[in-house]
Motif scaffolding. Structure first.
Motif, PDB file in Angstrom:
ATOM      1  N   ALA A  29       0.824  -1.217   0.000  1.00 19.92           N
ATOM      2  CA  ALA A  29       0.000   0.000   0.000  1.00 19.92           C
ATOM      3  C   ALA A  29       0.855   1.262   0.000  1.00 19.92           C
ATOM      4  CB  ALA A  29      -0.934  -0.012   1.209  1.00 19.92           C
ATOM      5  N   GLU A  30       1.935   1.270   0.753  1.00 20.42           N
ATOM      6  CA  GLU A  30       2.756   2.472   0.845  1.00 20.42           C
ATOM      7  C   GLU A  30       3.450   2.779  -0.494  1.00 20.42           C
ATOM      8  OE1 GLU A  30       5.051  -0.818   3.157  1.00 20.42           O
ATOM      9  OE2 GLU A  30       2.972  -0.227   2.739  1.00 20.42           O
ATOM     10  N   TYR A  31       3.780   1.722  -1.236  1.00 27.43           N
ATOM     11  CA  TYR A  31       4.407   1.959  -2.537  1.00 27.43           C
ATOM     12  C   TYR A  31       3.373   2.381  -3.572  1.00 27.43           C
ATOM     13  CZ  TYR A  31       7.749   1.570  -6.353  1.00 27.43           C
ATOM     14  OH  TYR A  31       8.574   1.861  -7.423  1.00 27.43           O
ATOM     15  N   LEU A  32       2.211   1.786  -3.521  1.00 24.88           N
ATOM     16  CA  LEU A  32       1.133   2.172  -4.442  1.00 24.88           C
ATOM     17  C   LEU A  32       0.699   3.615  -4.210  1.00 24.88           C
ATOM     18  CD1 LEU A  32      -1.059  -1.056  -4.396  1.00 24.88           C
ATOM     19  CD2 LEU A  32       0.350  -0.214  -6.287  1.00 24.88           C
ATOM     20  N   ALA A  33       0.774   4.063  -2.970  1.00 21.65           N
ATOM     21  CA  ALA A  33       0.438   5.460  -2.686  1.00 21.65           C
ATOM     22  C   ALA A  33       1.437   6.405  -3.343  1.00 21.65           C
ATOM     23  CB  ALA A  33       0.407   5.688  -1.173  1.00 21.65           C
ATOM     24  N   LEU A  34       2.657   5.937  -3.487  1.00 20.78           N
ATOM     25  CA  LEU A  34       3.710   6.730  -4.125  1.00 20.78           C
ATOM     26  C   LEU A  34       3.642   6.606  -5.644  1.00 20.78           C
ATOM     27  CD1 LEU A  34       6.289   8.398  -3.295  1.00 20.78           C
ATOM     28  CD2 LEU A  34       7.562   6.254  -3.604  1.00 20.78           C
ATOM     29  N   ASN A  35       3.466   5.399  -6.115  1.00 17.10           N
ATOM     30  CA  ASN A  35       3.467   5.104  -7.551  1.00 17.10           C
ATOM     31  C   ASN A  35       2.341   4.125  -7.855  1.00 17.10           C
ATOM     32  OD1 ASN A  35       3.876   4.082 -10.115  1.00 17.10           O
ATOM     33  ND2 ASN A  35       6.030   3.622  -9.835  1.00 17.10           N
ATOM     34  N   PRO A  36       1.190   4.620  -8.287  1.00 12.98           N
ATOM     35  CA  PRO A  36       0.039   3.746  -8.530  1.00 12.98           C
ATOM     36  C   PRO A  36       0.260   2.740  -9.660  1.00 12.98           C
ATOM     37  CG  PRO A  36      -0.393   5.979  -9.309  1.00 12.98           C
ATOM     38  CD  PRO A  36       0.864   6.040  -8.504  1.00 12.98           C
TER      39      PRO A  36
END
Length: 229
Positions: free
Chosen positions: A43-50
């Motif tokens: 989730a934290e990476y998707l928040a940065l780069n969807p």
């Protein structure tokens, strides 16, 4: 403060950014993302780069996740108005840009398609077509490299080389570049000798992905997510 780079060393696109930063002497705060374990879907990476791809660069409020855009951004920001890596001269820059597009739209997609046609040691119905298209892209690269010592017909390394060499060496390490492409091998050698921190930034990662790709051909395929760009 150092820029954050989310990367995976087996990704040729991550390695192009590492090579560019080394050439520029730009410090990066490296944050490894294990794409083979699915860390790009956290989730934290998707928040940065969807798009859940690597690499991703964070420079203050700017977040970039197109590797070629990251490379040209770093040169533009840190190397001044007219860097030899990405010159303002219209002809040279056009040649560089054309090779960046060649890598993203032709060379690597054709290699990926060729790989997928033979996963697990089983060649599907598209194998012959995909092989022909991939080898066609190799022959084009061979011709491009007849124009000068480096990819953009220049006498020194440019962003075109920093972007292309990780892709090409990954394919070489996987065993898919015939010896007849002598200009490709000679160019790679010049890049090895001329690029700052080549072995750490690219050589080791190319060997790792080459070994993994060979394993994917000889063993049953495993599911994996979108990993790089």
């Amino acid at each position: 403060m150092p820029l954050d780079l989310y990367y995976c060393i087996t990704s040729p696109f991550s390695r192009s950014v590492l090579l560019t930063s080394r050439d520029l002497g730009v410090e990066l705060n490296l944050k490894e993302v294990d794409i083979w374990q699915g860390e790009q879907f956290k989730a934290e990476y998707l928040a940065l780069n969807p798009e859940h791809t690597v690499p991703t660069l964070v420079d203050g409020d700017l977040v970039l996740w197109e590797s070629r855009a990251i490379c040209t951004y770093l040169v533009t920001k840190f190397a001044g108005d007219d860097s030899a890596l990405y010159p303002r001269d219209a002809v040279t820059r056009a040649r560089i840009d054309s090779l960046l597009y060649f890598d993203i739209a032709t060379f690597f997609p054709r290699f990926r398609a060729f790989m997928h046609s033979q996963l697990g040691g089983k060649r599907d119905s598209t194998y012959d077509e995909k092989k022909e298209k991939f080898h066609e892209s190799l022959s084009w690269l061979e011709k491009f490299l007849s124009r000068g010592p480096f990819a953009a017909a220049t006498d020194r390394i440019t962003v075109a080389d920093l972007v292309l060499v990780p892709s090409v060496t990954s394919v070489i390490e996987a065993g898919f570049v015939p010896d007849k492409h002598t200009r490709i091998y000679e160019w790679v050698k010049r890049c090895q000798e001329g690029m700052v921190g080549y072995e750490e930034a690219n050589g080791q990662g190319a060997q790792l992905i080459g070994k993994r790709l060979r394993g994917m051909i000889s063993s049953p395929p495993q599911a994996s997510g979108k990993q790089a760009q």
